[in-house]
Design an enzyme around this catalytic site. Structure first.
Site, mmCIF file in Angstrom:
data_model
loop_
_atom_site.group_PDB
_atom_site.id
_atom_site.type_symbol
_atom_site.label_atom_id
_atom_site.label_comp_id
_atom_site.label_asym_id
_atom_site.label_seq_id
_atom_site.Cartn_x
_atom_site.Cartn_y
_atom_site.Cartn_z
ATOM 1 N N ASP A 1 0.951 -1.169 -0.011
ATOM 2 C CA ASP A 1 -0.033 0.030 0.052
ATOM 3 C C ASP A 1 0.778 1.065 -0.308
ATOM 4 O O ASP A 1 1.779 1.271 0.700
ATOM 5 C CB ASP A 1 -1.013 -0.182 1.327
ATOM 6 C CG ASP A 1 -1.812 0.875 1.319
ATOM 7 O OD1 ASP A 1 -2.434 1.288 0.357
ATOM 8 O OD2 ASP A 1 -1.778 1.986 2.451
ATOM 9 N N GLU B 1 1.810 -0.403 -5.103
ATOM 10 C CA GLU B 1 0.915 0.790 -5.427
ATOM 11 C C GLU B 1 1.778 1.914 -5.640
ATOM 12 O O GLU B 1 2.373 2.567 -4.487
ATOM 13 C CB GLU B 1 -0.270 0.872 -4.206
ATOM 14 C CG GLU B 1 -1.139 2.028 -4.671
ATOM 15 C CD GLU B 1 -2.165 2.429 -3.322
ATOM 16 O OE1 GLU B 1 -3.341 2.793 -3.719
ATOM 17 O OE2 GLU B 1 -1.698 2.370 -2.223
#
Lengths: 106, 704
Positions: free
Chosen positions: B349, B386
């Site tokens: 993330d 990401e």
């Protein structure tokens, strides 16, 4: 032998009666009992769990130990377990190698 | 063999103790006792605090004697502990000097950063005792497991079809009709569904222990309690979330998760974890002290020159990822999940934060990312970034990769969405996306393996909402609809929200089929958001992070309502799996194979003549099936015609070699069962030179 475990063995069938709590405190005693079965040509290992109130991680591991060490061919039965105990066995995957059933006619 | 150090050397208040081993960090079972080890470079002293499970007050406090410290590590073995029934924490004394970055508080009980099992939120959503002096409690884990023959599957990444799901949301809805809704065990019950759908990898949204009560509040519009449902806010990095396990109340979440992974692997399904190393649940200086802040604030967090918290995450603090101590913790953590849980890969993330230095500046060659890329234990794990953060760093196409890292391809999402809703001039961009985005990745020779393609993910609209809403509708989140992305590139097909107009609904169904088709015929790795295959809606909420209710939970009744869509998605997944030409790991070269056709060629309403103009809404391509996948496989010819114009167009078909003919594999303009055909049962077309492609429709042909 611990107070909440009793084991009998006859004709290749070992019967283990469990009661109370099977956890890190009581599991070592059961493991010691089960070790006696190694090399005894056990064909069926039957745990009677009608009076078993609780089984913990350490308790589960003793059952896995039994499957791994006593005999790869031995059938393992878990009989009469309460809903709470049986659901722990299932969710942690032990139902894949042993028969969980209400009664045993062996 | 008996160890000669398995006996106590000291006694403290009735406890037998001895100096422990500094590694591994955390609590480890050793003969006769438990080895505790914790690092702090600035603490003056440390105490071990022991609780009986669930008891509010500790039953013992054992200071680490000075001589038990090695370097900056406090270490001690305590003998004869009932390890299954205790919880442990630390108290640390040290300077409180925020300007210098120190925030020690000797009154706080601190969780072990290496805790492998964490209690305190054992059953999801059970109101905690807010007066508890130690709310998130480290426990000792029996980390052995009966893996039998299990091994990570090591499926090549270009052959994966990833399915992103939330552990609780996937089966929490009563319609899931399973015994253990909302849990790891619940996913296990749904494995037959996943197999039938055809995916071969699940990506779980965060499953590390987090606090669902973090920032809990009441929604101003619905009056319901809002929670930290998604869990992008770690309490502990090494422990699975207890509240996601049906056995969490027994502290057996690790066994339950491992069993799920074993069963997934048995069924040919990999597992990727979404990991959040960019911040923790401690927030800024106003937030709770759970662990890191009280153990070594200056080490664990990026701090401004005056000792405040940098906030590149939008969540109050930023983990100091390129500090060597933190770097090692992250590495230890990932190795643990790979080795002890048999996890197949990780999705990071806000991964761009992992490439910032200790002052927050982006680094050219970030040591953490390099370490992970070359780590031997992670050597076969998928690493997916990401590739952006909340501090403005956007690295899609430029994330430092060493040829190992793949990226969530945000440009794929944006271009496909715009092309889908009929924006003009996207033929050129779409040509890149369909062949694995060589414009982004070829310069690093990364091939198609760098590109994780997706149209929808947990962030943003679901697929059904993408075709049902022009605007986000996040009022229920209680932030005046200011949260969530504004650039959704969505189109409601003629009316905002649910519609009674059959024409609108028919178009929506077709648009979803179009989007899924573009996703599944593109080179690279497709990722599907769970529920999109049955038309899951969040009522236009594009940021449902706090909605632990029907907004987020998958309603399995949709399988019946949207059976046509579900059948189509299954069919197009099967199509991808049947055709190696769609799953090359190399970018195309336009090289001509012995049969005279290039590996990929571009077409439009005219064969061999694509309209690249700024008004174009059509695009077609032809894949040569000869010598695909680097010459290791052969396939049929595949021709895909995309007409995103609102009028029908005839597409002139490229000629096939003698003896072959075109067959329809999919046609999104047709209702079921004419929309998708089984491999080998494709429908032969009448006119081999032209095919009429309906308005806003895609046709997939195979030449065989």
């Amino acid at each position: 032998m611990a107070e909440n475990i009793s084991m009998t063995c006859a004709g290749g069938c070992a019967k283990v009666v469990l009661s109370g709590r099977l956890d890190a405190l009581s599991a070592p005693a059961l493991q010691e009992e089960l070790k006696k079965l190694i090399g005894q040509n056990i064909e069926a290992l039957v745990f009677y769990a009608n009076d078993l109130e609780y089984i913990s991680s350490a308790g589960l591991r003793v059952i896995i130990f039994a499957k791994q060490k006593i005999s790869a061919e031995a059938k393992v039965y878990f009989i009469g377990g309460r809903e709470a105990v049986v659901s722990v066995l299932k969710m942690s995957g032990l139902d894949t190698f042993m028969s969980i059933q209400p009664t045993y006619n062996g | 063999m008996l160890r000669i150090d398995a006996h106590p050397t000291h006694k403290y208040m009735g406890f037998d103790i001895r100096m422990g081993k500094p590694l591994p960090f955390g609590a480890t079972l050793v003969p006769g006792g438990v080895n505790f080890s914790v690092y702090s470079s600035h603490a003056r002293s440390c105490e071990l605090v022991l609780f009986k499970k669930h008891e509010p007050r500790p039953y013992a406090t054992i200071p680490f004697p000075d001589q038990f410290r090695i370097g900056n590590v406090f270490t001690m073995v305590v003998f004869d502990l009932d390890y299954e029934n205790i919880e442990y924490g630390f108290r640390m004394e040290g300077p409180f000097d925020p300007r210098e970055g120190h925030r020690f508080d000797g009154t706080k009980i601190l969780m072990d950063p290496y805790a492998k099992s964490i209690g305190g939120r054992d059953v999801w959503g059970t109101d905690p005792d807010w007066s508890n002096p130690y709310p998130h409690r480290a426990r000792v884990l029996l980390d052995d497991f009966d893996w039998e023959e299990d091994h990570p599957l090591e499926i090549p990444i270009e052959d994966l079809i990833i399915y992103e799901l939330h552990v609780r949301g996937f089966t929490r809805h009563p319609s899931s009709a399973i015994r253990h809704p909302g849990t790891f065990a619940g996913i296990r019950e749904k494995i037959p569904y996943l197999r039938e759908l055809g995916i071969n990898c699940v990506e779980l949204m965060p499953i590390h222990e987090f606090d669902e009560f973090e920032n809990s509040r009441i929604s101003p519009t619905t009056g319901r309690r809002l929670m930290n449902y998604w869990g992008y806010s770690n309490v502990g990095f090494f422990a699975p979330k207890a509240g996601f396990a049906a056995t969490g109340k027994f502290g057996m979440q690790a066994d339950e998760l491992k069993n799920l992974i074993k069963e997934l692997h048995k069924n040919g399904i990999e597992i990727i974890l979404d990991v959040v190393f960019n911040h923790t649940a401690e927030g800024n200086e106003q937030g709770p002290t759970i662990s890191y802040r009280g153990i070594d604030n200056k080490t664990y967090y990026m701090l401004t020159p005056d000792g405040g918290y940098y906030n590149f995450t939008g969540c109050g603090n930023t983990l100091n990822c390129n500090n060597p101590i933190v770097r090692n913790m992250i590495l230890d953590c990932l190795r643990y999940w790979a080795a002890d849980y048999h996890v197949d890969g990780f999705r990071f993330d806000l991964a761009s934060i992992l490439g910032r230095d200790q002052n927050g500046a982006p680094m050219h060659s970030p040591p953490l990312l390099e370490t992970l890329a070359f780590d031997p234990i992670l050597g076969k794990c998928k690493l997916i970034a990401e590739a952006w953060d909340a501090g403005g760093l956007y690295q899609v196409g430029s994330f430092p990769s060493w040829g190992r890292w793949a990226e969530w391809n945000g440009k794929f999402r944006d271009d496909v969405r715009r092309f889908l809703k009929g924006d003009p001039g996207l033929a050129g961009a779409m040509a890149q996306r369909l062949q694995g985005s060589p414009d982004l990745y070829q310069w690093q020779k990364r091939g198609t393996r760098a590109s994780i393609n997706f149209v929808t993910a947990h962030d943003g609209f679901t697929m059904m909402d993408l075709v049902s809403y022009n605007e986000k509708h996040n009022e229920a989140n209680g932030e005046n609809n200011t949260d969530g992305a504004n650039d959704n590139n969505s189109w409601n097909c003629g009316g905002e929200g649910p519609s009674a107009d059959p024409e609108v609904n028919r178009l929506r169904l077709k648009q979803i089929k179009n989007a899924v088709t573009m996703l599944l015929v593109s080179q690279g790795t497709p990722m599907i958001l769970a529920g999109d295959e049955m038309g899951r809606t969040q009522g236009g909420n594009n940021n449902a992070y706090c909605q632990d209710n029907e907004t987020s939970w998958l309603d399995w009744r949709l399988l019946g309502e949207n059976a046509e869509l579900h059948a189509y998605v299954k069919g197009i997944i099967r199509f991808r799996r049947a055709h190696p030409a769609l799953r090359s790991c190399h970018h195309f070269t336009s090289n001509v194979a012995p049969n005279g056709y290039p590996d990929i060629s571009w077409h439009g309403t005219g064969a061999w003549a694509c309209d690249w103009s700024s008004e174009s809404r059509t695009l077609a391509f032809l894949l040569n099936g000869e010598n695909v996948k680097g010459g290791t496989a052969n396939d049929t010819f595949i021709y895909v015609a995309m007409n995103m114009h609102w009028e029908m167009h005839g597409f002139e078909l490229p000629q096939l070699p003698q003896g072959l003919s075109w067959h329809v594999a999919a046609n999104t303009d047709m209702p079921a069962p004419e929309d998708i055909f089984e491999s080998g049962a494709e429908k032969r077309i009448g006119n081999p030179s032209e095919f009429l492609v309906g308005p806003r429709s895609i046709v997939v042909l195979v030449g065989r």
